[in-house]
Design an enzyme around this catalytic site. Sequence first.
Site, PDB file in Angstrom:
ATOM      1  N   HIS A 216     -16.356  54.364 -55.526  1.00 28.73           N
ATOM      2  CA  HIS A 216     -16.754  55.754 -55.782  1.00 28.73           C
ATOM      3  C   HIS A 216     -16.528  56.590 -54.535  1.00 28.73           C
ATOM      4  O   HIS A 216     -16.159  56.067 -53.486  1.00 28.73           O
ATOM      5  CB  HIS A 216     -18.194  55.846 -56.294  1.00 28.73           C
TER       6      HIS A 216
ATOM      7  N   HIS B 237     -18.254  58.443 -52.354  1.00 27.07           N
ATOM      8  CA  HIS B 237     -19.140  58.724 -51.212  1.00 27.07           C
ATOM      9  C   HIS B 237     -18.509  58.289 -49.885  1.00 27.07           C
ATOM     10  O   HIS B 237     -17.867  57.249 -49.809  1.00 27.07           O
ATOM     11  CB  HIS B 237     -20.502  58.040 -51.414  1.00 27.07           C
TER      12      HIS B 237
ATOM     13  N   ASP C 117     -19.566  56.945 -47.188  1.00 23.66           N
ATOM     14  CA  ASP C 117     -19.861  55.630 -46.594  1.00 23.66           C
ATOM     15  C   ASP C 117     -19.032  54.521 -47.274  1.00 23.66           C
ATOM     16  O   ASP C 117     -19.071  53.370 -46.840  1.00 23.66           O
ATOM     17  CB  ASP C 117     -21.365  55.310 -46.627  1.00 23.66           C
ATOM     18  N   HIS C 118     -18.268  54.884 -48.308  1.00 25.47           N
ATOM     19  CA  HIS C 118     -17.393  53.924 -48.989  1.00 25.47           C
ATOM     20  C   HIS C 118     -15.912  54.247 -48.795  1.00 25.47           C
ATOM     21  O   HIS C 118     -15.064  53.404 -49.046  1.00 25.47           O
ATOM     22  CB  HIS C 118     -17.724  53.890 -50.490  1.00 25.47           C
TER      23      HIS C 118
ATOM     24  N   HIS D   2     -24.600  56.367 -60.738  1.00 21.03           N
ATOM     25  CA  HIS D   2     -24.755  56.745 -59.323  1.00 21.03           C
ATOM     26  C   HIS D   2     -23.845  57.945 -59.042  1.00 21.03           C
ATOM     27  O   HIS D   2     -24.286  58.955 -58.481  1.00 21.03           O
ATOM     28  CB  HIS D   2     -24.404  55.548 -58.451  1.00 21.03           C
TER      29      HIS D   2
ATOM     30  N   ASP E 189     -22.357  50.941 -55.524  1.00 18.47           N
ATOM     31  CA  ASP E 189     -23.748  51.405 -55.475  1.00 18.47           C
ATOM     32  C   ASP E 189     -24.355  51.496 -56.879  1.00 18.47           C
ATOM     33  O   ASP E 189     -25.268  52.302 -57.110  1.00 18.47           O
ATOM     34  CB  ASP E 189     -23.835  52.790 -54.804  1.00 18.47           C
TER      35      ASP E 189
ATOM     36  N   HIS F 100     -24.694  47.687 -50.352  1.00 12.64           N
ATOM     37  CA  HIS F 100     -25.765  47.943 -49.377  1.00 12.64           C
ATOM     38  C   HIS F 100     -26.749  46.781 -49.297  1.00 12.64           C
ATOM     39  O   HIS F 100     -27.011  46.109 -50.301  1.00 12.64           O
ATOM     40  CB  HIS F 100     -26.570  49.203 -49.745  1.00 12.64           C
TER      41      HIS F 100
HETATM   42 FE    FE Z   1     -23.319  53.911 -50.554  1.00 20.73          FE
HETATM   43 ZN    ZN Z   2     -22.881  55.836 -52.947  1.00 22.40          ZN
END
Ligand code: FE
Ligand code: ZN
Length: 256
Positions: free
Chosen positions: A52, A54, A56-57, A108, A130, A168
Amino acid sequence: MKLIPLPAFTDNYIWLLHDGQQALVVDPGDAQTVLAALQRCKVQLGTILVTHHHPDHTGGVAALRQATGAQVFGPAREVMPEPLTRVGEADRLRFLGLDFKVMEVPGHTAGHIAYYCAEMDGAPLLFCGDTLFSGGCGRLFEGSPAQMLASLDRLSALPDSTRVCCAHEYTMSNLKFAAAIEPDNLLLARYTASARQLRSEQQPTLPSTLLLERQINPFLRTRQAAVIQAAQGFDATANDEVGIFAALRQWKNQFQ
Ligand code: FE
Ligand code: ZN
């Protein structure tokens, strides 16, 4: 085949899968972490999978592509760093001699996907980003409770032995909430003790298995009497499957 969670930022894992020569990574939020691991393992990155949009990915995708020439795969319906090969429901992909199937699991984010491999060294493998965490699930940033419940139901229907590779390390805080929902769940208490031990040794609690998650994760147990009762204690108006799930998710958002 080696499956390695690379810790990144405070609590992310970037999953690295390699056969001693070629590698793939999932959700590389940070390029340096991956480049160091590739060097350590003496493998070449051929494939980057993203679940996805985001940061942090996706934060390391562009630098990794430039450094390695790896091909990037990501969700059909999200804003992503280009160029990439967009994939969606039921698409079949082949990496490292393994077959992967794409599952669309919105909730998410609106276009979140998961990658499922039915057989790798004797058991299935799931990269779920996530959507599903050990003991918990992702927050509903873009999707509805009904969408997330349907996505989790699909993941929950995968085989018992599926290794669940989440993005995570949220396990301990999730288990604290799970214990508030099901204080009498013995398997939950047992798992909490072993997860606490792992974390005290700075070891990942992941991958989990789907069998375990179905036994201890309240978000996969929303039809269990004890979970329904707890959810209704938080929100007395919750009276159907989606309402129970929504109440649990709402409760978790404000749980300390
Ligand atoms: Fe994340
Ligand atoms: Zn995420």
